[in-house]
Design an enzyme around this catalytic site. Structure first.
Site, PDB file in Angstrom:
ATOM      1  CG  HIS A 238      28.543  34.985   3.518  1.00 12.58           C
ATOM      2  ND1 HIS A 238      27.514  34.332   2.851  1.00 12.58           N
ATOM      3  CD2 HIS A 238      29.291  34.009   4.083  1.00 12.58           C
ATOM      4  CE1 HIS A 238      27.628  33.032   3.036  1.00 12.58           C
ATOM      5  NE2 HIS A 238      28.704  32.802   3.771  1.00 12.58           N
TER       6      HIS A 238
ATOM      7  CD  GLU B  55      32.352  31.466   1.759  1.00 11.02           C
ATOM      8  OE1 GLU B  55      31.844  30.394   1.357  1.00 11.02           O
ATOM      9  OE2 GLU B  55      31.823  32.170   2.635  1.00 11.02           O
TER      10      GLU B  55
END
Ligand SMILES: [Zn+2]
Length: 271
Positions: free
Chosen positions: A117, A136
């Site tokens: 994610h 990220e």
């Protein structure tokens, strides 16, 4: 040498499912234990290689997963604990000589990557920074690059290690603790072995950083161009109310600006 550690949880040894990283779930106790295990191994490796200071920023969810009394008794080590930090996963990175991203996960939409994610699986479909799709690792490496801080080490599953090497190149040290067979299944090293791998990798990363071989992400020159595509148009309608943003289509918002550290603040604001 000052080492900044951003410690997430999804990429820690043995973790494969959301129930192991979500606070209210009984299995979260295992997630906490394994995040701590991986962080301690990496801190030990950094100290083995002569790091003078190590700051660990708890970077997962409520950011109170690591507890100060469990991190050992070394005056060179500090813990940045708690949530609502301005720069989130890289908060406290100013002045570091190198950054380590520990127990990280791959970006949203990666095939065979544990719990892939980008910042929020509920709201974000994808993030594109200066034309490059990033997760990220990329967002936090870009923020570090804005402060001229190299990323010396990334640890997690095989997918995030590959993503990080693509992004940062060969000078980066990666340590793989599991190989995903789906989003929620992996072939995992056992803690004793992963501890050895992580400790060795961290020591090597400090040595590379010291010799100037650790990579700083290429963020180009001039303003950044950040495009956030939401999971649905309702989320985008809400983000569209923030002045200074530009609506690209049903699900995508564009933001530009000069300061790379603002990218993190924008993502948090948009979510
Ligand atoms: Zn996390």
């Amino acid at each position: 040498m000052r080492i900044f550690i951003s410690a997430d949880m999804e990429g820690a040894t043995g973790i494969v499912q959301w129930e192991q990283v979500d606070r209210p779930e009984p299995d979260y106790a295992f997630g906490r234990k394994m995040q701590l295990h991986d962080v301690k191994a990496v801190v030990s490796g950094a100290l083995d290689a002569g790091a003078d200071e190590v700051l660990v920023n708890d970077s997962h969810d409520y950011m109170i997963n690591l507890l100060a009394d469990e991190l050992g008794f070394d005056s060179r080590v500090r813990l940045l604990s708690g949530s609502n930090k301005k720069f989130s996963m890289v908060h406290g990175f100013e002045g570091a000589d190198a950054a380590f991203f520990v127990a990280y996960h791959a970006k949203a939409g990666t095939k065979h990557a544990i719990l892939d994610h980008t910042m929020s699986s509920k709201s974000i479909f994808s993030v594109v920074l200066n034309g490059l799709e990033v997760g990220e690792t990329g967002l936090n490496a870009a923020a570090c690059a804005g402060e001229k801080i190299p990323v010396a080490l990334v640890t997690g599953d095989a997918a995030v290690c590959a993503e990080a090497r693509d992004l940062l190149g060969e000078g980066l040290v990666t340590a793989c603790v599991k190989d995903a067979h789906s989003r929620t299944a992996a072939n995992c090293l056992l803690p004793e072995e992963s501890g050895r791998v992580l400790r060795k990798a961290a020591a090597l990363a400090v040595e590379r950083a010291r010799s100037g071989a650790s990579p700083i992400m290429d963020i180009g020159k001039g303003d950044f161009d950040l495009r956030v595509t939401f999971q649905n148009s309702f989320q985008c309608d809400r983000a569209d109310k923030i002045p200074g943003t530009e609506r690209m289509d049903g699900r995508t918002i564009r933001v530009t600006g000069g300061l790379m550290t603002d990218v993190i603040r924008w993502i948090l604001a948009l979510i």
